[in-house]
Enzyme design. Sequence first.
Site, PDB file in Angstrom:
ATOM      1  N   TYR A   1      31.020  42.434  40.377  1.00  0.00           N
ATOM      2  CA  TYR A   1      31.198  43.171  41.636  1.00  0.00           C
ATOM      3  C   TYR A   1      29.953  43.856  42.167  1.00  0.00           C
ATOM      4  CZ  TYR A   1      31.360  48.068  40.022  1.00  0.00           C
ATOM      5  OH  TYR A   1      31.043  49.304  39.560  1.00  0.00           O
TER       6      TYR A   1
ATOM      7  N   HIS B   1      43.890  55.739  44.094  1.00  0.00           N
ATOM      8  CA  HIS B   1      43.470  54.484  43.460  1.00  0.00           C
ATOM      9  C   HIS B   1      41.947  54.441  43.335  1.00  0.00           C
ATOM     10  CE1 HIS B   1      43.324  50.204  42.488  1.00  0.00           C
ATOM     11  NE2 HIS B   1      42.488  50.020  43.496  1.00  0.00           N
TER      12      HIS B   1
ATOM     13  N   GLU C   1      50.094  46.508  47.786  1.00  0.00           N
ATOM     14  CA  GLU C   1      49.468  46.756  49.091  1.00  0.00           C
ATOM     15  C   GLU C   1      50.453  46.440  50.208  1.00  0.00           C
ATOM     16  OE1 GLU C   1      45.513  45.459  49.907  1.00  0.00           O
ATOM     17  OE2 GLU C   1      44.984  45.243  47.785  1.00  0.00           O
TER      18      GLU C   1
HETATM   19 CA    CA Z   1      42.971  44.736  47.143  1.00  0.00          CA
END
Ligand code: CA
Length: 438
Positions: free
Chosen positions: A255, A145, A212
């Site tokens: 971010y 990922h 997750e």
């Molecule tokens: Ca996350």
Amino acid sequence: MYQINETHNPALTSWVTSANQGMSDFSIQNLPFATFRRAGSKEALRGGVAIGDQIVDLKALSETGILDGLAQEAAEACSADSLNRYMGMGQAVWSALRAALSNALATGSDLEAQVRTCLVSQADVEYGMPCHIGDYTDFYTSIHHATSVGKLFRPDNPLLPNYKWIPIGYHGRSSSIDISGQTFHRPVSQLKPPTADEPVVAPCKRLDYELELGIFMGNGNALGDAINISDAESHVFGICLFNDWSARDIQAWEYQPLGPFLAKNFASTISPWIVSMEALAPYRSAFSHPGDDPQPLPYLSSDVNSEQGAIDIELEVLIQTEKMRAAGTPAETISRSNFNHSYWTVAQLVTHHTVNGCNLRPGDLLGSGTQSGPEPEGAGSLLELSNGGKQSFALSNGEERTFVEDGDTIILRGYCHNDGAARIGFGEVASTVLPAKV
Ligand code: CA
């Protein structure tokens, strides 16, 4: 690390016969925890353990007087409307309750008549948050990922140099974490379209899920005291499914330099059931970094972690769109992965989190990070499945998706199985996106 014991015996069956059907998530070898009450009632939430399609009401069980010692103390703690106190009691207490429940629910138990009075059908209940989550930390443990997403955000520099040394994480927000069944409005924030000179305030257009696992802390550590890796898992209560909803366009603009903020804190959804670390004992396997990669620093390394650090949990993402729901079409699988692809283990997350003396407390939640597998079809987010939104994919009813649309329900499932052990599962976590409030 837990030893395999009689509670894991694959030959064990329950007098709750729905637990014995081969595909039940809630076999007698599992015994996961939730809080619940009868749906629509004003009853207080209390702790329960799943068995087949039933729940053992632990408050009712504690009042029967059939348990004693640590198991009775445990059941009394689970009578509360959150499991934090029980989570803080530690491994000996958790194991005592598991052994007592396994014994009481096993076929032929002479406690059947009394325990039967404590059963509530799962079909008749609503679930609560299993505990108060004081703090939530999200990690980034899938190198697949991290690499795929890194390529989209930074094509020339996908995997930052610290990735193979540090379990990367950030402090998230717990107030917006809710239980399966959560609905939320598409988030609004600043976005900056790549071709625009200035940002706008608008509903997110690139809404995504993240596949997750949620790791719930048990007994924590005092501020200033690190948790040694050899002891780290004894501080972990258990694991649930966790959908960490993410707004990719909000994320791309905000971010840097301090990391995720409003792209992440509008909703995250957990499954109601927490599978204990003891239940996961039969599904452990060896853990290592590839030989060419830096090996974990000594504080993140132990023999037990190398021999059994990985956990083989099969994971699945499903979608049910509004059209599918209207047509009565069941949810459709869009990707599959496995937690054993994780670049860091649960013990390493706990140890790294506390190496500076940061204190973890019972009920704190650690997100594993999106669990993408090595193959593109094993991606744990739509950002990856759609190659950054560039390629839509077709659902079997002809609809197409690049990101999540209003009315979509995303469902995560997880289970463990292997030749020498029973099948255990995590149930599911489902949540649905509503239109933005504008
Ligand atoms: Ca996350």
